[in-house]
Each structure stands twice: as structure tokens, then as C-alpha cells.
Design a protein around this motif. Sequence first.
Motif, PDB file in Angstrom:
ATOM      1  N   GLY A  48      49.054  35.853  38.183  1.00 30.79           N
ATOM      2  CA  GLY A  48      47.710  35.396  37.855  1.00 30.79           C
ATOM      3  C   GLY A  48      47.667  33.957  37.421  1.00 30.79           C
ATOM      4  O   GLY A  48      48.649  33.226  37.519  1.00 30.79           O
ATOM      5  N   MET A  49      46.495  33.612  36.941  1.00 25.80           N
ATOM      6  CA  MET A  49      46.275  32.249  36.466  1.00 25.80           C
ATOM      7  C   MET A  49      45.225  32.275  35.365  1.00 25.80           C
ATOM      8  O   MET A  49      44.452  33.222  35.256  1.00 25.80           O
ATOM      9  CB  MET A  49      45.811  31.353  37.604  1.00 25.80           C
ATOM     10  CG  MET A  49      44.475  31.749  38.189  1.00 25.80           C
ATOM     11  SD  MET A  49      44.030  30.618  39.492  1.00 25.80           S
ATOM     12  CE  MET A  49      42.444  31.279  39.942  1.00 25.80           C
ATOM     13  N   ASN A  50      45.235  31.240  34.571  1.00 23.95           N
ATOM     14  CA  ASN A  50      44.213  31.071  33.543  1.00 23.95           C
ATOM     15  C   ASN A  50      43.164  30.102  34.052  1.00 23.95           C
ATOM     16  O   ASN A  50      43.489  29.039  34.579  1.00 23.95           O
ATOM     17  CB  ASN A  50      44.823  30.535  32.244  1.00 23.95           C
ATOM     18  CG  ASN A  50      45.610  31.590  31.512  1.00 23.95           C
ATOM     19  OD1 ASN A  50      45.161  32.719  31.409  1.00 23.95           O
ATOM     20  ND2 ASN A  50      46.784  31.237  31.027  1.00 23.95           N
ATOM     21  N   ARG A  54      38.732  32.525  31.407  1.00 21.13           N
ATOM     22  CA  ARG A  54      39.483  33.770  31.247  1.00 21.13           C
ATOM     23  C   ARG A  54      40.670  33.787  32.194  1.00 21.13           C
ATOM     24  O   ARG A  54      40.665  33.108  33.213  1.00 21.13           O
ATOM     25  CB  ARG A  54      38.600  34.976  31.533  1.00 21.13           C
ATOM     26  CG  ARG A  54      38.056  34.981  32.952  1.00 21.13           C
ATOM     27  CD  ARG A  54      37.214  36.112  33.424  1.00 21.13           C
ATOM     28  NE  ARG A  54      36.252  36.854  32.818  1.00 21.13           N
ATOM     29  CZ  ARG A  54      36.151  37.632  31.717  1.00 21.13           C
ATOM     30  NH1 ARG A  54      36.920  37.790  30.973  1.00 21.13           N
ATOM     31  NH2 ARG A  54      35.215  38.310  31.319  1.00 21.13           N
ATOM     32  N   PRO A  55      41.662  34.618  31.872  1.00 19.00           N
ATOM     33  CA  PRO A  55      42.741  34.818  32.833  1.00 19.00           C
ATOM     34  C   PRO A  55      42.261  35.714  33.974  1.00 19.00           C
ATOM     35  O   PRO A  55      41.442  36.609  33.770  1.00 19.00           O
ATOM     36  CB  PRO A  55      43.830  35.512  32.011  1.00 19.00           C
ATOM     37  CG  PRO A  55      43.149  36.070  30.824  1.00 19.00           C
ATOM     38  CD  PRO A  55      41.892  35.291  30.614  1.00 19.00           C
ATOM     39  N   ILE A  56      42.749  35.445  35.152  1.00 18.85           N
ATOM     40  CA  ILE A  56      42.488  36.290  36.316  1.00 18.85           C
ATOM     41  C   ILE A  56      43.856  36.741  36.828  1.00 18.85           C
ATOM     42  O   ILE A  56      44.708  35.900  37.120  1.00 18.85           O
ATOM     43  CB  ILE A  56      41.722  35.531  37.414  1.00 18.85           C
ATOM     44  CG1 ILE A  56      40.354  35.090  36.882  1.00 18.85           C
ATOM     45  CG2 ILE A  56      41.578  36.382  38.665  1.00 18.85           C
ATOM     46  CD1 ILE A  56      39.584  34.209  37.821  1.00 18.85           C
ATOM     47  N   THR A 124      47.076  48.230  43.236  1.00 19.62           N
ATOM     48  CA  THR A 124      46.783  46.831  42.918  1.00 19.62           C
ATOM     49  C   THR A 124      45.514  46.831  42.093  1.00 19.62           C
ATOM     50  O   THR A 124      44.491  47.381  42.516  1.00 19.62           O
ATOM     51  CB  THR A 124      46.578  45.986  44.190  1.00 19.62           C
ATOM     52  OG1 THR A 124      47.803  45.971  44.914  1.00 19.62           O
ATOM     53  CG2 THR A 124      46.184  44.574  43.842  1.00 19.62           C
ATOM     54  N   CYS A 125      45.601  46.241  40.903  1.00 21.20           N
ATOM     55  CA  CYS A 125      44.458  46.150  39.992  1.00 21.20           C
ATOM     56  C   CYS A 125      44.137  44.660  39.831  1.00 21.20           C
ATOM     57  O   CYS A 125      44.907  43.925  39.225  1.00 21.20           O
ATOM     58  CB  CYS A 125      44.789  46.774  38.646  1.00 21.20           C
ATOM     59  SG  CYS A 125      45.347  48.498  38.743  1.00 21.20           S
ATOM     60  N   GLN A 126      43.015  44.245  40.390  1.00 16.06           N
ATOM     61  CA  GLN A 126      42.612  42.829  40.381  1.00 16.06           C
ATOM     62  C   GLN A 126      41.497  42.620  39.357  1.00 16.06           C
ATOM     63  O   GLN A 126      40.449  43.249  39.449  1.00 16.06           O
ATOM     64  CB  GLN A 126      42.109  42.429  41.768  1.00 16.06           C
ATOM     65  CG  GLN A 126      41.509  41.044  41.855  1.00 16.06           C
ATOM     66  CD  GLN A 126      42.550  39.948  41.764  1.00 16.06           C
ATOM     67  OE1 GLN A 126      43.544  39.998  42.453  1.00 16.06           O
ATOM     68  NE2 GLN A 126      42.316  38.978  40.913  1.00 16.06           N
ATOM     69  N   SER A 127      41.760  41.754  38.375  1.00 16.59           N
ATOM     70  CA  SER A 127      40.714  41.444  37.396  1.00 16.59           C
ATOM     71  C   SER A 127      39.806  40.351  37.935  1.00 16.59           C
ATOM     72  O   SER A 127      40.206  39.537  38.765  1.00 16.59           O
ATOM     73  CB  SER A 127      41.324  40.986  36.067  1.00 16.59           C
ATOM     74  OG  SER A 127      41.864  39.692  36.183  1.00 16.59           O
ATOM     75  N   ASN A 128      38.578  40.368  37.453  1.00 16.09           N
ATOM     76  CA  ASN A 128      37.650  39.286  37.818  1.00 16.09           C
ATOM     77  C   ASN A 128      36.637  39.091  36.717  1.00 16.09           C
ATOM     78  O   ASN A 128      36.586  39.795  35.761  1.00 16.09           O
ATOM     79  CB  ASN A 128      36.969  39.537  39.153  1.00 16.09           C
ATOM     80  CG  ASN A 128      36.245  40.868  39.234  1.00 16.09           C
ATOM     81  OD1 ASN A 128      35.835  41.445  38.220  1.00 16.09           O
ATOM     82  ND2 ASN A 128      36.091  41.363  40.437  1.00 16.09           N
TER      83      ASN A 128
END
Length: 128
Positions: A48-50, A54-56, A124-128
Motif C-alpha cells: 500500500g501507500m499513504n 489515509r493509507p490505502i 484480496t481486501c482492498q481499502s479505499n
Amino acid sequence: MELMNPQAEITNALLDVLPRLNIDTYFYLPQEEVNYPFVVVGEQTVNGMNTKERPIVTVQQVIHLWALAEDLETVQSKTKLIEATIHNLQQTENFKWQNHLVDSVLLMDDTTKDQLWHQVLTFTCQSN
């Protein structure tokens, strides 16, 4: 400003929702005697990245299900429940999630005194 941790949020959410499926759920492979079937919220790989806000992240989450060899029907039904539950887990406290089943492998496990089914589910769990 409180540091948000999407990996912790998705792990805690899984440890909350999976026991609601009427199945014992652990964060580790139990070493003591346990009843079958049971689930382990297993390995995670996080990328991920910040951003400014927020972090994603993308979490590769492995879920293990163990059941006795004579309980194949239970393995199949619990697997479908786990898949649906994780797919529908779309919100934690600070993050929205898109969860998808990537891989499902069913193995015979004879490493204990009991012959077992070992279902390995990767999401796969993708935050957004």
C-alpha cells in the motif's frame, strides 16, 4: 491525528464476523485440543501507500478451515459462508473494503491423529 491501521481493522473485523458463522475462530493454529471444524485467520501480505488523507492498502488474507475427513459437506457449506461473509464485509471503522476470493484450495491433511480436510482460502481486501 490518530494513526489509522487498515491491516488491524480488517483483521479485527474478520475475528469479529467469522465466529458469528457458528465456527470456532483463532488468530493462530491452536496447539491444544480443539473441536472441528475451526477457522484460523492466517497469513497476510500487505501492500500500500499513504496518501494525504489515509493509507490505502491491499491485504492478501489467507483463511484456513479444518474439519474432520467425514465432514466434507460441512467444509463445503462453511466455505461458502466464509466466502459470502468476507465478500460482504465492506466497512470497518475507518475504511471501506472491496474483498474478492482469489484462490480456494482443498487439501487432505494427515499430519495429526485425525484425518482432516484443510480448506485454504485467499482473499484480496482492498481499502479505499
